[in-house]
Design a protein around this motif. Structure first.
Motif, PDB file in Angstrom:
ATOM      1  N   MET A  67       0.833  -1.202   0.000  1.00 23.78           N
ATOM      2  CA  MET A  67       0.000   0.000   0.000  1.00 23.78           C
ATOM      3  C   MET A  67       0.872   1.258   0.000  1.00 23.78           C
ATOM      4  SD  MET A  67      -3.204  -0.913  -0.123  1.00 23.78           S
ATOM      5  CE  MET A  67      -2.571  -2.123  -1.294  1.00 23.78           C
ATOM      6  N   LEU A  68       1.940   1.231   0.762  1.00 25.35           N
ATOM      7  CA  LEU A  68       2.844   2.385   0.815  1.00 25.35           C
ATOM      8  C   LEU A  68       3.604   2.562  -0.491  1.00 25.35           C
ATOM      9  CD1 LEU A  68       4.156   1.932   4.455  1.00 25.35           C
ATOM     10  CD2 LEU A  68       2.799   3.859   3.613  1.00 25.35           C
ATOM     11  N   CYS A  69       3.879   1.439  -1.170  1.00 28.85           N
ATOM     12  CA  CYS A  69       4.557   1.540  -2.474  1.00 28.85           C
ATOM     13  C   CYS A  69       3.720   2.313  -3.489  1.00 28.85           C
ATOM     14  CB  CYS A  69       4.861   0.139  -3.010  1.00 28.85           C
ATOM     15  SG  CYS A  69       6.249  -0.685  -2.197  1.00 28.85           S
ATOM     16  N   SER A  70       2.412   2.284  -3.318  1.00 23.67           N
ATOM     17  CA  SER A  70       1.528   2.985  -4.264  1.00 23.67           C
ATOM     18  C   SER A  70       1.391   4.471  -3.945  1.00 23.67           C
ATOM     19  CB  SER A  70       0.143   2.327  -4.271  1.00 23.67           C
ATOM     20  OG  SER A  70      -0.474   2.455  -2.994  1.00 23.67           O
ATOM     21  N   THR A  71       1.822   4.879  -2.756  1.00 24.70           N
ATOM     22  CA  THR A  71       1.680   6.288  -2.377  1.00 24.70           C
ATOM     23  C   THR A  71       3.016   7.009  -2.201  1.00 24.70           C
ATOM     24  OG1 THR A  71       1.568   5.661  -0.019  1.00 24.70           O
ATOM     25  CG2 THR A  71      -0.522   5.834  -1.214  1.00 24.70           C
ATOM     26  N   LEU A  72       4.095   6.261  -2.009  1.00 28.11           N
ATOM     27  CA  LEU A  72       5.420   6.867  -1.814  1.00 28.11           C
ATOM     28  C   LEU A  72       6.349   6.499  -2.961  1.00 28.11           C
ATOM     29  CD1 LEU A  72       5.925   6.104   2.002  1.00 28.11           C
ATOM     30  CD2 LEU A  72       5.212   8.278   0.978  1.00 28.11           C
ATOM     31  N   ASP A  73       7.288   7.374  -3.247  1.00 25.94           N
ATOM     32  CA  ASP A  73       8.250   7.138  -4.324  1.00 25.94           C
ATOM     33  C   ASP A  73       9.553   6.599  -3.726  1.00 25.94           C
ATOM     34  OD1 ASP A  73       9.744   7.069  -6.590  1.00 25.94           O
ATOM     35  OD2 ASP A  73       9.760   9.245  -6.938  1.00 25.94           O
ATOM     36  N   PHE A  74       9.603   5.294  -3.547  1.00 24.66           N
ATOM     37  CA  PHE A  74      10.787   4.680  -2.953  1.00 24.66           C
ATOM     38  C   PHE A  74      11.991   4.662  -3.895  1.00 24.66           C
ATOM     39  CE2 PHE A  74       7.609   2.430  -0.173  1.00 24.66           C
ATOM     40  CZ  PHE A  74       8.061   2.961   1.026  1.00 24.66           C
ATOM     41  N   LEU A  75      11.757   4.845  -5.196  1.00 26.21           N
ATOM     42  CA  LEU A  75      12.852   4.745  -6.155  1.00 26.21           C
ATOM     43  C   LEU A  75      13.692   6.004  -6.217  1.00 26.21           C
ATOM     44  CD1 LEU A  75      11.171   2.860  -9.165  1.00 26.21           C
ATOM     45  CD2 LEU A  75      12.780   1.954  -7.470  1.00 26.21           C
ATOM     46  N   THR A  76      13.065   7.155  -6.192  1.00 26.03           N
ATOM     47  CA  THR A  76      13.806   8.389  -6.440  1.00 26.03           C
ATOM     48  C   THR A  76      13.820   9.359  -5.264  1.00 26.03           C
ATOM     49  OG1 THR A  76      11.851   9.462  -7.415  1.00 26.03           O
ATOM     50  CG2 THR A  76      13.310   8.241  -8.915  1.00 26.03           C
ATOM     51  N   GLU A  77      12.911   9.232  -4.325  1.00 23.07           N
ATOM     52  CA  GLU A  77      12.866  10.176  -3.206  1.00 23.07           C
ATOM     53  C   GLU A  77      13.697   9.624  -2.052  1.00 23.07           C
ATOM     54  OE1 GLU A  77       9.706  12.727  -0.471  1.00 23.07           O
ATOM     55  OE2 GLU A  77       8.959  11.161  -1.821  1.00 23.07           O
ATOM     56  N   SER A  78      14.852  10.202  -1.842  1.00 22.38           N
ATOM     57  CA  SER A  78      15.784   9.668  -0.846  1.00 22.38           C
ATOM     58  C   SER A  78      15.240   9.759   0.575  1.00 22.38           C
ATOM     59  CB  SER A  78      17.136  10.395  -0.935  1.00 22.38           C
ATOM     60  OG  SER A  78      16.984  11.775  -0.645  1.00 22.38           O
ATOM     61  N   TYR A  79      14.325  10.684   0.824  1.00 23.29           N
ATOM     62  CA  TYR A  79      13.755  10.820   2.162  1.00 23.29           C
ATOM     63  C   TYR A  79      13.027   9.548   2.598  1.00 23.29           C
ATOM     64  CZ  TYR A  79      11.069  12.839   6.043  1.00 23.29           C
ATOM     65  OH  TYR A  79      10.513  13.098   7.285  1.00 23.29           O
ATOM     66  N   THR A  80      12.556   8.752   1.643  1.00 23.60           N
ATOM     67  CA  THR A  80      11.793   7.541   1.968  1.00 23.60           C
ATOM     68  C   THR A  80      12.676   6.308   2.127  1.00 23.60           C
ATOM     69  OG1 THR A  80      11.445   6.917  -0.376  1.00 23.60           O
ATOM     70  CG2 THR A  80       9.846   8.435   0.627  1.00 23.60           C
ATOM     71  N   TRP A  81      13.959   6.409   1.809  1.00 23.80           N
ATOM     72  CA  TRP A  81      14.805   5.209   1.823  1.00 23.80           C
ATOM     73  C   TRP A  81      14.956   4.583   3.208  1.00 23.80           C
ATOM     74  CZ3 TRP A  81      19.047   7.484  -1.933  1.00 23.80           C
ATOM     75  CH2 TRP A  81      18.533   7.483  -3.229  1.00 23.80           C
ATOM     76  N   PRO A  82      15.088   5.358   4.294  1.00 26.06           N
ATOM     77  CA  PRO A  82      15.120   4.707   5.610  1.00 26.06           C
ATOM     78  C   PRO A  82      13.854   3.905   5.885  1.00 26.06           C
ATOM     79  CG  PRO A  82      15.913   6.961   5.774  1.00 26.06           C
ATOM     80  CD  PRO A  82      15.343   6.812   4.401  1.00 26.06           C
ATOM     81  N   LEU A  83      12.704   4.439   5.468  1.00 20.74           N
ATOM     82  CA  LEU A  83      11.454   3.697   5.641  1.00 20.74           C
ATOM     83  C   LEU A  83      11.463   2.419   4.825  1.00 20.74           C
ATOM     84  CD1 LEU A  83       8.550   3.591   6.789  1.00 20.74           C
ATOM     85  CD2 LEU A  83       7.816   4.784   4.705  1.00 20.74           C
ATOM     86  N   LEU A  84      12.015   2.473   3.617  1.00 22.17           N
ATOM     87  CA  LEU A  84      12.092   1.284   2.770  1.00 22.17           C
ATOM     88  C   LEU A  84      12.893   0.176   3.455  1.00 22.17           C
ATOM     89  CD1 LEU A  84      11.718  -0.233   0.100  1.00 22.17           C
ATOM     90  CD2 LEU A  84      13.721   0.993  -0.792  1.00 22.17           C
ATOM     91  N   VAL A  85      14.039   0.528   4.033  1.00 24.88           N
ATOM     92  CA  VAL A  85      14.847  -0.454   4.752  1.00 24.88           C
ATOM     93  C   VAL A  85      14.041  -1.051   5.904  1.00 24.88           C
ATOM     94  CG1 VAL A  85      16.875  -0.740   6.233  1.00 24.88           C
ATOM     95  CG2 VAL A  85      17.041   0.615   4.133  1.00 24.88           C
TER      96      VAL A  85
END
Length: 337
Positions: free
Chosen positions: A68-86
């Motif tokens: 669900m979060l993958c559809s609302t956040l840009d994990f590929l290009t927005e570096s601010y989301t990378w800690p959340l991705l991990v």
């Protein structure tokens, strides 16, 4: 008609000591189970069945939240989301690894140790993921860009290696010194938790002193800490089965409750992290450095490699025992220790 014969179960005195659990008197699987028997036993009521499903089902819940979060956040290009991705990757990994460890831990003495080595490694990586997200989204305003903030993840990597090493080592002394083993294993997980939560403790205490306003994120953080302490208490105490051995063999023993509290705590932690991430984004991006790929995905890759090296080292040090072709359904005589 095709029929499936479920594996035979045994009492505590019929299995080797390495497979015995305090206060659990029955419902043990054969200590030389085949992989198929292990899988079948997850659909049979044993003393491990609830342990298996209380982490397998939450894995799918966390995967659903991730999707669900993958559809609302840009994990590929927005570096601010990378800690959340991990963090999201690791909260999916640790319950799945734990579930697999409980399923296949009765294939042999050696397999049991290796299964739980991987379980400890996944929990250790989860603590590292918590540190990455806390350092990026949860750090108190007055600590941002401080020495601790700049070295938070580096220290967390060391804590992760300590956690995996100490918990794996604890299995080598478990039979001879069970109390020492329990203390070492508990400390292995408490130390990273306390370090990761240190910024959070400061924020909560600041609010108690009236230095900040209560927020939805801090409420969720508080629930997470409550369930984390319950998790630790259940893990260390072996309650309630210690008070009534045999009464909670199948449902209600401490490890099952420990699993439930851990997953519920992770849920509240995830909600708190998401709230902090969204509500503090503008302030954090203007007052702190943006997360880097090396500082997030690079750290995750390094943590995985180092933890695998530790697991491999301890696995190589295990005593080798001959594999016996005995299945759980055979009813063969079990080795006594």
């Amino acid at each position: 008609m095709l029929s499936v014969r479920l594996p035979q179960l045994f009492d505590i005195h019929q299995v080797p000591k390495v497979f015995r659990e305090d206060g659990i008197m029955s419902g043990y699987r054969h200590p030389r189970s085949s992989a198929l028997d292990c899988i079948l036993s997850s659909f049979q009521m044993t003393n491990e069945t609830v342990n298996i499903w209380t982490h397998f089902l939450p894995t799918w819940y966390f995967l659903w939240r991730f999707s669900m979060l993958c559809s609302t956040l840009d994990f590929l290009t927005e570096s601010y989301t990378w800690p959340l991705l991990v963090y999201l990757l690791l909260i999916c990994l640790y319950p799945f690894t734990s579930s697999c460890a409980h399923i296949f831990s009765t294939m042999s003495d050696e397999a049991r140790h290796i299964c739980y080595f991987f379980d400890y490694g996944a929990l250790s990586l989860y603590s590292l993921g918590c540190a990455i997200t806390y350092g990026s989204y949860v750090m108190p305003d007055c600590w941002v860009n401080s020495w601790l903030h700049q070295h938070f993840v580096t220290i967390a990597i060391c804590n992760s290696l300590f956690c995996t090493s100490m918990s794996c080592y604890s299995r080598f002394v478990e039979l001879q010194f069970p109390h020492k083993s329990k203390i070492l294993r508990t400390a292995a997980f408490v130390v990273p938790f306390l370090f990761d939560s240190f910024p959070l403790f400061y924020r909560l205490l600041s609010c108690c002193w009236g230095s900040c306003s209560p927020s939805e994120a801090l409420a969720s953080h508080s629930y997470h800490l409550l369930f984390a302490f319950l998790t630790c208490f259940l893990f260390a105490s072996h309650l309630p089965e210690r008070l009534a051995p045999g009464r909670f063999d199948y449902i209600g023993h401490s490890h099952q409750l420990f699993h439930v509290c851990a997953v519920v705590g992770t849920h509240f932690q995830m909600e708190a992290v998401l709230t902090d991430m969204a509500s503090r984004k503008d302030w954090l991006t203007s007052h702190s450095f943006l997360p880097s790929f090396l500082g997030t995905m690079g750290v995750l890759a390094l943590g995985i490699l180092l933890n695998l090296a530790i697991i491999g080292t301890f696995s190589a040090g295990l005593p080798r025992t001959p594999r016996q072709s005995t299945s759980a359904s055979s009813g063969a005589h079990l080795h006594q220790e």
